[in-house]
Design a protein around this motif. Structure first.
Motif, mmCIF file in Angstrom:
data_model
loop_
_atom_site.group_PDB
_atom_site.id
_atom_site.type_symbol
_atom_site.label_atom_id
_atom_site.label_comp_id
_atom_site.label_asym_id
_atom_site.label_seq_id
_atom_site.Cartn_x
_atom_site.Cartn_y
_atom_site.Cartn_z
ATOM 1 N N UNK A 10 0.826 -1.200 0.000
ATOM 2 C CA UNK A 10 0.000 0.000 0.000
ATOM 3 C C UNK A 10 0.866 1.259 0.000
ATOM 4 N N UNK A 37 -0.406 4.432 -4.655
ATOM 5 C CA UNK A 37 -1.266 4.783 -5.783
ATOM 6 C C UNK A 37 -0.471 5.591 -6.803
ATOM 7 N N UNK A 38 -1.091 5.797 -7.969
ATOM 8 C CA UNK A 38 -0.439 6.580 -9.019
ATOM 9 C C UNK A 38 -0.125 7.999 -8.538
ATOM 10 N N UNK A 43 -2.336 2.880 -1.032
ATOM 11 C CA UNK A 43 -3.252 2.019 -1.785
ATOM 12 C C UNK A 43 -2.446 1.198 -2.771
ATOM 13 N N UNK A 44 -3.147 0.374 -3.544
ATOM 14 C CA UNK A 44 -2.421 -0.413 -4.534
ATOM 15 C C UNK A 44 -3.010 -0.161 -5.911
ATOM 16 N N UNK A 45 -2.153 -0.174 -6.906
ATOM 17 C CA UNK A 45 -2.540 0.160 -8.273
ATOM 18 C C UNK A 45 -2.267 -0.997 -9.215
ATOM 19 N N UNK A 46 -3.302 -1.401 -9.917
ATOM 20 C CA UNK A 46 -3.153 -2.491 -10.898
ATOM 21 C C UNK A 46 -2.085 -2.152 -11.936
ATOM 22 N N UNK A 47 -2.115 -0.909 -12.422
ATOM 23 C CA UNK A 47 -1.151 -0.532 -13.460
ATOM 24 C C UNK A 47 0.275 -0.656 -12.953
ATOM 25 N N UNK A 50 1.137 -4.369 -12.799
ATOM 26 C CA UNK A 50 1.335 -4.968 -14.122
ATOM 27 C C UNK A 50 2.636 -4.485 -14.762
ATOM 28 N N UNK A 74 -5.353 -6.974 -5.489
ATOM 29 C CA UNK A 74 -4.832 -6.281 -6.674
ATOM 30 C C UNK A 74 -3.827 -7.170 -7.410
ATOM 31 N N UNK B 77 -9.421 -0.796 -10.874
ATOM 32 C CA UNK B 77 -8.340 -1.504 -10.176
ATOM 33 C C UNK B 77 -7.114 -0.623 -9.998
ATOM 34 N N UNK B 78 -6.930 0.313 -10.905
ATOM 35 C CA UNK B 78 -5.736 1.162 -10.827
ATOM 36 C C UNK B 78 -5.934 2.391 -9.966
ATOM 37 N N UNK B 81 -7.788 2.075 -5.162
ATOM 38 C CA UNK B 81 -6.863 1.976 -4.028
ATOM 39 C C UNK B 81 -7.286 1.006 -2.944
#
Lengths: 227, 216
Positions: A10, A37-38, A43-47, A50, A74, B77-78, B81
């Motif tokens: 996170x 996050x971006x 938090x966690x970001x898929x992008x 990946x 995620x 998902x991105x 959060x």
């Protein structure tokens, strides 16, 4: 090329810190953080996950380590987006210990299964029940191959040789115990704390048993190349 | 009969836009629900995710419902959060897989896609009906949609049935003790509070029904 690792947290700082720590013991392994996050928040970001997976897999696959709850989700989602590729695994492991154990295993050239197992057994190395009667010399009975070897190098079975042994043994089809612990687990070998002069009781079964014991003997007698 | 018109990419895009609007309108309401039994971020996280979807839709319009769902999945998902990101993201991703490249969706396909979405949320979150989660809205919705589709209802009616069941499902979480997520730490203190994930699920399904009504 080794198995790569992705650290999902996170927190960007936490992911980067775990990578920093693990990299110290695994200078040649592709280690990538996917934290926060971006926009830099928690938090966690898929992008991010990946992207890190794409970078970490240099041909031999990648293992993903996560911190809490939604980081796991995620990471699972990222693997699902990629079609659950066979060469990528999500380790059910504690983040810090798992990352270090996996990195050391990857550094030694271990395959994906062994790297993942190293992470998952990092916290609770389960000792085998083979502390019983050692078998002298090297002989076969019931398909078991055994040997008693003495560590001659000054540093004993420290992290580097433990990783080298576990990595090479991990590539073999063998069940091997060294002083009662799983010889394919780098963390378990390290828990032995075996110093110079320590006797190693090696016991192996399976198709590659002889080859595995020969390997341990060769490495020990060569002082793991440290003499 | 116009009401039986299959739903196309324009419907899917309208659904996402309406979802973004209802989440934005209810941002504070969702935050307050979540503050009572969670960490007070559900409204803010979802709003951020759906706002990001709007930005992507402004840049490029997906050509099929499946492409719209996939865009939603990736973005949620991105950007979300918290746990809602992978949960809603997986729902849309499984729905996208279920509908494939179809240019439009009939009632049966819609019901199948909703079931696939629900199954994705279950697989990801490991929750069951009665755990005081999104699933308490989703499972009645899926059942109602399947039943309406089996009765020969058009897509708009199928979605209306799903939304109505989801709204009742959200209300049904009031007396429950939570078994998943942060609310589970509260034990009986969660009783009397509505689950924010079930509420947002019902809002989003209602948006789907309204988009279908508007398109027919």
């Amino acid at each position: 090329m080794s198995v790569g690792l992705v650290v999902v947290s996170h927190s960007a700082q936490l992911a980067a810190g775990v990578v920093e720590l693990a990299a110290q013991m695994a200078p040649d392994v592709s280690l990538f953080p996917a934290g926060g996050m971006d926009d830099g928040g928690l938090g966690t970001s898929l992008e991010k996950v990946m992207t890190a997976l794409g970078l970490a897999d240099t041909g031999n696959g990648a293992v993903v380590l996560t911190d809490l709850g939604s980081a796991v989700m995620t990471a699972e989602s990222a693997l699902e987006f990629l079609g659950n590729p066979e060469n990528m695994r999500l380790a059910d492991a504690p983040l810090v210990e798992g990352a270090v154990a996996a990195a050391v295993a990857a550094q030694s050239g271990a395959c994906l299964d062994v790297v993942c197992k190293a992470a998952e057994t990092a916290l609770n190395p389960v000792r085998g029940a083979a502390d019983g009667a050692p078998v002298a010399g090297s002989e076969e009975s019931d398909g078991k191959v055994a040997a008693v070897l003495t560590l001659i190098n000054p540093m004993g079975l420290h992290a580097r040789p433990a990783a080298a042994l576990a990595g090479q043994l991990g590539a073999m089809d063998v069940d091997i115990e060294i002083n009662g612990v799983d010889g394919q687990s780098v963390m378990m070998l390290m828990t032995l704390g075996a110093a110079q002069g320590t006797e190693l009781v090696v016991s192996a079964t399976g198709p590659d048993a002889q080859q595995a014991v020969d390997l341990v003997r060769a490495e020990v007698e060569a002082g793991f190349g440290e003499l | 009969m116009a009401n039986n018109a299959a739903l196309d990419a324009a419907w899917a895009i309208d659904w996402l836009r309406r979802s973004a609007a209802v989440v934005a309108e209810n941002r504070v309401h969702l935050i307050e629900l979540d503050r009572a039994i969670g960490d007070a971020d559900h409204g803010e996280n979802l709003d951020r995710g759906f706002s990001a979807i709007l930005e992507k839709l402004d840049a490029e319009l997906p050509a099929t419902p499946g492409a719209a769902f996939k865009l939603a999945a990736m973005t949620l998902m991105s950007k979300v959060g918290g746990a809602a990101g992978p949960l809603y993201g997986t729902a849309y991703l499984r729905a996208a897989t279920a509908v494939g490249d179809a240019a439009s969706l009939d009632s049966a396909t819609l019901a199948t896609a909703l079931a696939a979405a629900r199954d994705g949320v279950v697989a990801r979150g490991k929750a069951a009906v009665g755990d005081k989660t999104m699933i308490d809205a989703w499972t009645p919705a899926v059942d109602a949609a399947a039943s309406a589709a089996a009765d020969g209802a058009g897509p708009a009616v199928v979605l209306d049935a799903a939304a109505t069941a989801a709204e009742a499902g959200a209300v049904s979480t009031d007396p429950l003790v939570a078994h998943k997520g942060r609310a589970s730490y509260l034990g009986e203190r969660a009783i009397g509070h509505r689950d924010p994930g079930a509420v947002s699920s019902a809002m989003i399904l209602r948006a789907a029904a309204q988009a279908a009504e508007a398109s027919s």
